[in-house]
Write a protein that holds these residues in place. Structure first.
Motif, PDB file in Angstrom:
ATOM      1  N   ALA A  11       0.843  -1.200   0.000  1.00  0.00           N
ATOM      2  CA  ALA A  11       0.000   0.000   0.000  1.00  0.00           C
ATOM      3  C   ALA A  11       0.874   1.245   0.000  1.00  0.00           C
ATOM      4  O   ALA A  11       0.634   2.193  -0.740  1.00  0.00           O
ATOM      5  N   ARG A  12       1.946   1.218   0.800  1.00  0.00           N
ATOM      6  CA  ARG A  12       2.787   2.398   0.900  1.00  0.00           C
ATOM      7  C   ARG A  12       3.426   2.722  -0.456  1.00  0.00           C
ATOM      8  O   ARG A  12       3.451   3.879  -0.887  1.00  0.00           O
ATOM      9  N   GLY A  13       3.890   1.677  -1.140  1.00  0.00           N
ATOM     10  CA  GLY A  13       4.533   1.883  -2.443  1.00  0.00           C
ATOM     11  C   GLY A  13       3.550   2.408  -3.476  1.00  0.00           C
ATOM     12  O   GLY A  13       3.846   3.315  -4.250  1.00  0.00           O
ATOM     13  N   ARG A  14       2.332   1.863  -3.452  1.00  0.00           N
ATOM     14  CA  ARG A  14       1.301   2.311  -4.386  1.00  0.00           C
ATOM     15  C   ARG A  14       1.035   3.804  -4.232  1.00  0.00           C
ATOM     16  O   ARG A  14       1.038   4.550  -5.202  1.00  0.00           O
ATOM     17  N   TYR A  15       0.844   4.239  -2.982  1.00  0.00           N
ATOM     18  CA  TYR A  15       0.476   5.639  -2.781  1.00  0.00           C
ATOM     19  C   TYR A  15       1.675   6.573  -2.985  1.00  0.00           C
ATOM     20  O   TYR A  15       1.528   7.654  -3.525  1.00  0.00           O
ATOM     21  N   SER A  16       2.872   6.127  -2.578  1.00  0.00           N
ATOM     22  CA  SER A  16       4.050   6.967  -2.816  1.00  0.00           C
ATOM     23  C   SER A  16       4.243   7.199  -4.305  1.00  0.00           C
ATOM     24  O   SER A  16       4.583   8.306  -4.732  1.00  0.00           O
ATOM     25  N   GLY A  17       4.009   6.170  -5.104  1.00  0.00           N
ATOM     26  CA  GLY A  17       4.162   6.314  -6.552  1.00  0.00           C
ATOM     27  C   GLY A  17       3.171   7.329  -7.111  1.00  0.00           C
ATOM     28  O   GLY A  17       3.524   8.179  -7.935  1.00  0.00           O
ATOM     29  N   ARG A  18       1.927   7.250  -6.651  1.00  0.00           N
ATOM     30  CA  ARG A  18       0.915   8.204  -7.140  1.00  0.00           C
ATOM     31  C   ARG A  18       1.256   9.622  -6.703  1.00  0.00           C
ATOM     32  O   ARG A  18       1.118  10.570  -7.482  1.00  0.00           O
ATOM     33  N   LEU A  19       1.668   9.764  -5.449  1.00  0.00           N
ATOM     34  CA  LEU A  19       2.024  11.099  -4.956  1.00  0.00           C
ATOM     35  C   LEU A  19       3.197  11.658  -5.756  1.00  0.00           C
ATOM     36  O   LEU A  19       3.206  12.845  -6.100  1.00  0.00           O
ATOM     37  N   ASP A  20       4.157  10.795  -6.094  1.00  0.00           N
ATOM     38  CA  ASP A  20       5.304  11.278  -6.873  1.00  0.00           C
ATOM     39  C   ASP A  20       4.876  11.697  -8.275  1.00  0.00           C
ATOM     40  O   ASP A  20       5.364  12.696  -8.802  1.00  0.00           O
ATOM     41  N   ARG A  21       3.969  10.954  -8.874  1.00  0.00           N
ATOM     42  CA  ARG A  21       3.501  11.363 -10.213  1.00  0.00           C
ATOM     43  C   ARG A  21       2.770  12.705 -10.138  1.00  0.00           C
ATOM     44  O   ARG A  21       2.866  13.524 -11.045  1.00  0.00           O
ATOM     45  N   LEU A  22       2.066  12.931  -9.039  1.00  0.00           N
ATOM     46  CA  LEU A  22       1.410  14.231  -8.885  1.00  0.00           C
ATOM     47  C   LEU A  22       2.458  15.339  -8.701  1.00  0.00           C
ATOM     48  O   LEU A  22       2.339  16.411  -9.290  1.00  0.00           O
ATOM     49  N   ARG A  23       3.487  15.050  -7.895  1.00  0.00           N
ATOM     50  CA  ARG A  23       4.532  16.070  -7.676  1.00  0.00           C
ATOM     51  C   ARG A  23       5.211  16.458  -8.983  1.00  0.00           C
ATOM     52  O   ARG A  23       5.614  17.606  -9.155  1.00  0.00           O
ATOM     53  N   GLN A  24       5.310  15.494  -9.915  1.00  0.00           N
ATOM     54  CA  GLN A  24       5.934  15.809 -11.212  1.00  0.00           C
ATOM     55  C   GLN A  24       5.148  16.859 -11.984  1.00  0.00           C
ATOM     56  O   GLN A  24       5.662  17.469 -12.909  1.00  0.00           O
TER      57      GLN A  24
END
Lengths: 371, 371
Positions: A11-24
């Motif tokens: 779960a942590r990896g899934r959400y970190s990935g989405r948050l990083d794509r948003l930060r981009q």
């Protein structure tokens, strides 16, 4: 629904990935933070499924603001963000956090989901050093493209609702009320493991079927009537949406012809879907078929919409929507015609956009018109 | 639900009366029109129950703006207002109408239900001669006091959900999943004539019952567990809301004592209700009982809320709400305590404020704790 298991990805990896794509997307928005207030967006980005949450995404961190009703739930669900439990509303502590940042800042937010009152409150709390900017639907754009894990869930949600439909139509009888049929649909959704309907099920019979958004009533389904059944399920947060229309008896030739035209329009729309096409082109494909049959002016809504954590998402398959279709989008395809007095016919499937075109997720039969 | 029958009062008369009462508030708002965007308010004032509507109330007229999906439905449902079917969104034609008025105008609107994007669009469409002002929750204030017709419906909605509860608890068995029980609740709501649940039913068992807003899961109800059942029905638009907590077996003394304390707190809150009292005083009455039992810090939400067309309405029975209770208000009374690991206990009834105090609308038993 709390406690769902990640499928091969933490779960942590899934959400970190989405948050990083948003930060981009921050540079394009010329912002250094995004304040996310729309709850399905909050859920998508950090997993929190409660009814009160505000997510502040900054370059190096993310913070979920919620209240004490959700203390346990937030700590169990949230990944990729710190949890801040507030006793005095959510806008105030989020504003305080923005105010505490050094220097000048530009914060993106969703004009379309924050109310004027909320906006005034957070602006006051954050103070004058924060500039505000539209978020350009940044999270909705990310959400429009589903990843493999989401597609697996949506396939399950579509299969579930197809099964509910097959069971329902099997026991549909003249004399049952629309509310009875709707009750059976929603009962089956939960019995088959869905967390509930993704919208209030539509069971509209006879002349009422001409109301595109009729609510089920105490009217019994009559003999020789059109019945529009529009149903959807939520499975671990993700929606399905399916419509079939049946006729209770042998249908008059006129109604058979209309049914065939809607069926043809729906097929044309599905065939028009492929990566690179624009959303409005799919709508035009369906509309042309119905216009050719003289039914164009009875097709009073658009051809479909995106589907995911919400039952209506981007894009809209309708006039003026220039969104370019991409692989991984999930769409409904649902042309319909509505003739006052006579009734309505709508046929809807959920499809995923693949390189070769639209692939169906829903599996209910389209050729079972006369009961 | 479309097609409900007025009880002794014509639909047109009902809505004209409500619109007139709203118009009487215009001078206090120093406005000559109100733009109503919150859908339950639209429904209350003119009867329209669709999902896209904007109501402009002026001194001598009222206009409902909706789209072509709702053409038939709007003409069937709406009273007291003209219907304008729009092909290009609702904000634009409403703005056009405001722009067409001669002279300068001041229009009241709800800051808490209009998004920043909508607000920007209507301001642009209406032009610079219109000044905007908050509506001071004018419609919500009207809605807080129910008339006789509304009270009759709400009594029915409360009786319906009480019946659903009695049926559900009768068939509640260890081993059924929370989702199964929720499915049965929502099935019964519709079978008994409700148009659906007024919120997603809560069935939370064991440690999960400590989550005040848990969603039903695939967890089976175990032996010797607390089970919180929080359920509500919508009947012809009006909501009910009922919570009971049961224990599956003979409860340990500690849990019995907590149950008795919550029961006592709920009774104290109901007894504190009468016209003239303030909303926060009802909350204090419940809180004092729980504090006396050392449970104050586990009571993490307010004591109740108004109920009507929405499941959460004004007032809030909680700290800081200075609303003066009046005859005709319908309120939930629902103290609860939540202990992590152990579980939660909440007891909730719906009451109407009468001259002599709170009169119960829900009728489910409160003394049936151990199953």
């Amino acid at each position: 629904m709390p406690g769902d298991s990640g499928q091969g990805i933490s779960a942590r990896g899934r959400y970190s990935g989405r948050l990083d794509r948003l930060r981009q997307r921050l540079p394009a928005l010329r912002a250094d933070a995004i304040l996310v207030s729309h709850l399905p967006n909050v859920r998508y980005l950090c997993g929190f499924s409660g009814s009160a949450g505000l997510l502040l995404v900054q370059e190096g961190s993310a913070t979920l603001f919620t209240d004490s009703r959700y203390t346990f739930q937030a700590h169990e669900e949230v990944g990729g963000a710190r949890v801040h439990i507030s006793k005095q509303g959510l806008l105030r502590p989020a504003g305080d956090k923005l105010r505490a940042m050094r220097g000048r800042h530009r914060v993106a937010y969703a004009r379309g989901s924050m109310t004027v009152a909320q906006w005034e409150a957070i602006r006051a709390a954050a103070g004058g050093r924060v500039r505000w900017a539209g978020d350009g639907n940044a999270v909705e754009r990310l959400r429009a493209i589903k990843d493999a894990e989401e597609l697996a869930l949506m396939r399950e949600a579509a299969e579930l609702i197809s099964k509910v439909y097959r069971q329902t139509v099997h026991v549909l009888r003249v004399g049952k009320t629309e509310l009875d049929v709707a009750a059976e649909i929603e009962y089956r959704i939960k019995k088959l493991g869905g967390s509930g309907p993704s919208f209030e099920s539509i069971v509209a019979s006879g002349a009422r079927s001409a109301w595109a958004h009729a609510r089920p009533s105490a009217k019994p389904v009559g003999k020789y009537e059109l019945v529009v059944l529009d149903l959807g399920a939520i499975l671990r947060g993700y929606c399905s949406d399916l419509t079939r229309t049946v006729f209770t008896g042998r249908a008059p030739e006129k109604i058979r012809r209309i049914y065939a035209a809607v069926l043809e329009a729906q097929a044309a729309a599905r065939e028009a879907i492929r990566p690179g096409r624009k959303a409005w082109e799919v709508d035009r494909a369906a509309r042309r078929v119905l216009e050719k049959s003289g039914l164009g002016r009875y097709f009073t809504h658009s051809t479909g919409h995106g589907l995911g954590l919400e039952v209506h998402e981007m894009p809209r398959l309708g006039k003026g929507d220039e969104t370019i279709l991409q692989e991984g989008m999930v769409l409904t395809v649902e042309p319909g015609v509505y003739l006052e007095g006579l009734g309505g016919i709508r046929i809807e499937d959920d499809v995923v956009v693949k390189s070769q075109g639209a692939v169906n997720l829903t599996t209910a039969p389209r050729d079972q018109f006369e009961l």
